[in-house]
Design a protein around this motif. Structure first.
Motif, PDB file in Angstrom:
ATOM      1  N   LYS A  44       0.635  -1.120  -0.039  1.00 46.66           N
ATOM      2  CA  LYS A  44       0.259   0.441   0.135  1.00 46.66           C
ATOM      3  C   LYS A  44       0.416   1.458   0.409  1.00 46.66           C
ATOM      4  O   LYS A  44       0.730   2.329  -0.701  1.00 46.66           O
ATOM      5  CB  LYS A  44      -0.884  -0.226   1.514  1.00 46.66           C
ATOM      6  CG  LYS A  44      -1.441  -0.636   1.177  1.00 46.66           C
ATOM      7  CD  LYS A  44      -3.311  -0.754   2.575  1.00 46.66           C
ATOM      8  CE  LYS A  44      -3.827  -2.011   2.249  1.00 46.66           C
ATOM      9  NZ  LYS A  44      -4.500  -1.973   3.945  1.00 46.66           N
ATOM     10  N   ASN A  45       1.970   1.333   0.840  1.00 45.53           N
ATOM     11  CA  ASN A  45       2.621   2.071   0.915  1.00 45.53           C
ATOM     12  C   ASN A  45       3.066   2.324  -0.151  1.00 45.53           C
ATOM     13  O   ASN A  45       3.490   3.936  -0.729  1.00 45.53           O
ATOM     14  CB  ASN A  45       4.094   2.040   2.245  1.00 45.53           C
ATOM     15  CG  ASN A  45       3.598   2.491   3.929  1.00 45.53           C
ATOM     16  OD1 ASN A  45       2.602   3.515   3.560  1.00 45.53           O
ATOM     17  ND2 ASN A  45       3.590   1.977   4.704  1.00 45.53           N
ATOM     18  N   SER A  46       3.747   1.505  -1.051  1.00 46.06           N
ATOM     19  CA  SER A  46       4.273   1.815  -2.187  1.00 46.06           C
ATOM     20  C   SER A  46       3.842   2.137  -3.566  1.00 46.06           C
ATOM     21  O   SER A  46       3.923   2.786  -4.262  1.00 46.06           O
ATOM     22  CB  SER A  46       5.440  -0.012  -2.665  1.00 46.06           C
ATOM     23  OG  SER A  46       6.013   0.026  -1.464  1.00 46.06           O
ATOM     24  N   PHE A  47       2.809   1.599  -3.615  1.00 43.25           N
ATOM     25  CA  PHE A  47       1.479   1.905  -4.854  1.00 43.25           C
ATOM     26  C   PHE A  47       0.602   2.764  -4.597  1.00 43.25           C
ATOM     27  O   PHE A  47      -0.738   2.722  -5.447  1.00 43.25           O
ATOM     28  CB  PHE A  47       1.858   0.009  -5.465  1.00 43.25           C
ATOM     29  CG  PHE A  47       2.236  -0.241  -6.328  1.00 43.25           C
ATOM     30  CD1 PHE A  47       2.597  -0.932  -7.337  1.00 43.25           C
ATOM     31  CD2 PHE A  47       3.062  -1.150  -5.178  1.00 43.25           C
ATOM     32  CE1 PHE A  47       4.370  -1.258  -7.590  1.00 43.25           C
ATOM     33  CE2 PHE A  47       4.350  -2.480  -5.702  1.00 43.25           C
ATOM     34  CZ  PHE A  47       4.425  -2.088  -6.829  1.00 43.25           C
ATOM     35  N   PRO A 102      12.838   1.361   6.853  1.00 44.44           N
ATOM     36  CA  PRO A 102      12.642   3.097   7.005  1.00 44.44           C
ATOM     37  C   PRO A 102      12.738   3.767   5.876  1.00 44.44           C
ATOM     38  O   PRO A 102      12.075   4.746   6.106  1.00 44.44           O
ATOM     39  CB  PRO A 102      14.213   3.364   6.942  1.00 44.44           C
ATOM     40  CG  PRO A 102      15.130   1.733   7.361  1.00 44.44           C
ATOM     41  CD  PRO A 102      13.985   0.599   7.539  1.00 44.44           C
ATOM     42  N   MET A 103      12.326   2.756   4.171  1.00 48.56           N
ATOM     43  CA  MET A 103      12.262   3.611   2.902  1.00 48.56           C
ATOM     44  C   MET A 103      10.560   3.940   3.089  1.00 48.56           C
ATOM     45  O   MET A 103       9.718   4.700   2.740  1.00 48.56           O
ATOM     46  CB  MET A 103      12.563   2.514   2.320  1.00 48.56           C
ATOM     47  CG  MET A 103      13.635   2.641   1.350  1.00 48.56           C
ATOM     48  SD  MET A 103      14.445   1.464   0.327  1.00 48.56           S
ATOM     49  CE  MET A 103      12.497   2.058  -0.920  1.00 48.56           C
ATOM     50  N   MET A 104       9.509   3.286   4.402  1.00 47.30           N
ATOM     51  CA  MET A 104       8.402   3.325   4.393  1.00 47.30           C
ATOM     52  C   MET A 104       8.611   4.015   5.686  1.00 47.30           C
ATOM     53  O   MET A 104       6.480   4.399   6.010  1.00 47.30           O
ATOM     54  CB  MET A 104       8.102   2.249   4.864  1.00 47.30           C
ATOM     55  CG  MET A 104       7.990   1.200   3.595  1.00 47.30           C
ATOM     56  SD  MET A 104       6.989   1.143   2.146  1.00 47.30           S
ATOM     57  CE  MET A 104       8.266   1.383   1.004  1.00 47.30           C
ATOM     58  N   GLY A 105       9.063   4.951   6.044  1.00 48.97           N
ATOM     59  CA  GLY A 105       8.961   5.992   7.161  1.00 48.97           C
ATOM     60  C   GLY A 105       9.667   5.523   8.423  1.00 48.97           C
ATOM     61  O   GLY A 105       8.667   6.491   9.503  1.00 48.97           O
ATOM     62  N   GLY A 106       9.219   4.573   8.699  1.00 49.78           N
ATOM     63  CA  GLY A 106       9.695   3.734  10.179  1.00 49.78           C
ATOM     64  C   GLY A 106      11.418   4.129  10.614  1.00 49.78           C
ATOM     65  O   GLY A 106      12.299   4.177   9.339  1.00 49.78           O
ATOM     66  N   GLU A 107      10.773   3.220  11.608  1.00 49.77           N
ATOM     67  CA  GLU A 107      12.828   3.327  11.802  1.00 49.77           C
ATOM     68  C   GLU A 107      13.409   2.241  11.879  1.00 49.77           C
ATOM     69  O   GLU A 107      13.568   1.306  11.760  1.00 49.77           O
ATOM     70  CB  GLU A 107      12.951   3.274  13.755  1.00 49.77           C
ATOM     71  CG  GLU A 107      11.743   5.110  14.097  1.00 49.77           C
ATOM     72  CD  GLU A 107      12.509   4.755  15.383  1.00 49.77           C
ATOM     73  OE1 GLU A 107      13.192   4.934  16.194  1.00 49.77           O
ATOM     74  OE2 GLU A 107      10.860   4.773  16.750  1.00 49.77           O
ATOM     75  N   PHE A 108      15.472   2.477  12.486  1.00 50.01           N
ATOM     76  CA  PHE A 108      15.580   1.610  11.397  1.00 50.01           C
ATOM     77  C   PHE A 108      15.683   0.866  12.756  1.00 50.01           C
ATOM     78  O   PHE A 108      15.395   0.805  13.815  1.00 50.01           O
ATOM     79  CB  PHE A 108      17.040   1.775  11.849  1.00 50.01           C
ATOM     80  CG  PHE A 108      17.745   2.403  10.564  1.00 50.01           C
ATOM     81  CD1 PHE A 108      18.394   1.744   9.430  1.00 50.01           C
ATOM     82  CD2 PHE A 108      17.869   3.765  10.166  1.00 50.01           C
ATOM     83  CE1 PHE A 108      18.688   2.334   8.333  1.00 50.01           C
ATOM     84  CE2 PHE A 108      18.131   4.970   9.433  1.00 50.01           C
ATOM     85  CZ  PHE A 108      18.756   3.844   8.552  1.00 50.01           C
ATOM     86  N   PHE A 109      16.037  -0.822  12.367  1.00 48.63           N
ATOM     87  CA  PHE A 109      15.252  -1.473  13.316  1.00 48.63           C
ATOM     88  C   PHE A 109      13.871  -1.821  14.240  1.00 48.63           C
ATOM     89  O   PHE A 109      13.730  -1.978  15.286  1.00 48.63           O
ATOM     90  CB  PHE A 109      16.916  -2.054  13.969  1.00 48.63           C
ATOM     91  CG  PHE A 109      18.008  -2.716  13.238  1.00 48.63           C
ATOM     92  CD1 PHE A 109      18.272  -3.680  13.544  1.00 48.63           C
ATOM     93  CD2 PHE A 109      18.826  -1.934  13.445  1.00 48.63           C
ATOM     94  CE1 PHE A 109      18.882  -4.281  13.036  1.00 48.63           C
ATOM     95  CE2 PHE A 109      20.267  -2.611  12.432  1.00 48.63           C
ATOM     96  CZ  PHE A 109      19.893  -3.640  11.885  1.00 48.63           C
ATOM     97  N   ASN A 110      13.269  -1.303  13.013  1.00 45.40           N
ATOM     98  CA  ASN A 110      11.741  -0.941  14.048  1.00 45.40           C
ATOM     99  C   ASN A 110      11.700   0.011  15.257  1.00 45.40           C
ATOM    100  O   ASN A 110      10.864  -0.466  15.595  1.00 45.40           O
ATOM    101  CB  ASN A 110      11.095  -2.317  13.715  1.00 45.40           C
ATOM    102  CG  ASN A 110      10.505  -2.931  12.479  1.00 45.40           C
ATOM    103  OD1 ASN A 110       9.858  -2.520  12.305  1.00 45.40           O
ATOM    104  ND2 ASN A 110      10.651  -3.973  12.534  1.00 45.40           N
ATOM    105  N   GLY A 111      12.993   0.183  15.009  1.00 45.41           N
ATOM    106  CA  GLY A 111      13.088   1.228  16.440  1.00 45.41           C
ATOM    107  C   GLY A 111      13.063   0.214  17.978  1.00 45.41           C
ATOM    108  O   GLY A 111      13.175   0.854  19.128  1.00 45.41           O
TER     109      GLY A 111
END
Length: 141
Positions: A44-47, A102-111
């Protein structure tokens, strides 16, 4: 030709392993232990669209194909075993933690959230990786 045949066996192992994960993730969703699988959110985030069932179908297909591609990469591991497959599962987990999230707006290693660390290890190492290692061992025999 035998190289292609051998490569397709590794692709199939990764693809089938991803199908197992898809079934497990949707079972968890069905019994209300989880929401949509993570690959659906990534799709969903990509497309940028949500077409209901079609979105889930395409996201699942892309997830399974990516599992197959990781399986082809596993081909370069000498003398595959279940344990090597389990350890190899860390690579797609690292890819998820360091690139995809991270490309989807999250944190490295899921925070570094417990769920964000343990679920990829469970899915990619314990389930997918061990299946890939087992499948590769059986195909070699």
């Amino acid at each position: 030709m035998s190289t292609f045949k051998n490569t397709s066996k590794y692709f199939n192992g990764g693809f089938y392993g991803a199908l197992i994960l898809i079934v497990i993730m949707y079972m968890l969703k069905f019994i209300d232990l989880a929401g949509d699988p993570g690959f659906v959110s990534i799709y969903k985030n990509s497309f940028g669209s949500d077409n209901g069932f079609l979105t889930h179908l395409l996201a699942s297909l892309l997830f399974a194909v990516s599992g197959g591609i990781w399986g082809v990469i596993f081909k370069f591991v000498p003398d595959p075993t279940i344990w090597k497959g389990t350890l190899f599962g860390l690579l797609p987990s690292l890819w998820l933690w360091v690139v995809v999230v991270p490309m989807m707006g999250g944190e490295f290693f899921n925070g570094f959230a417990t769920k964000g660390i343990l679920l990829p290890i469970l899915f990619n190492c314990v389930i997918w990786g061990s299946f890939l290692g087992w499948f590769s061992t059986k195909q070699r025999a």
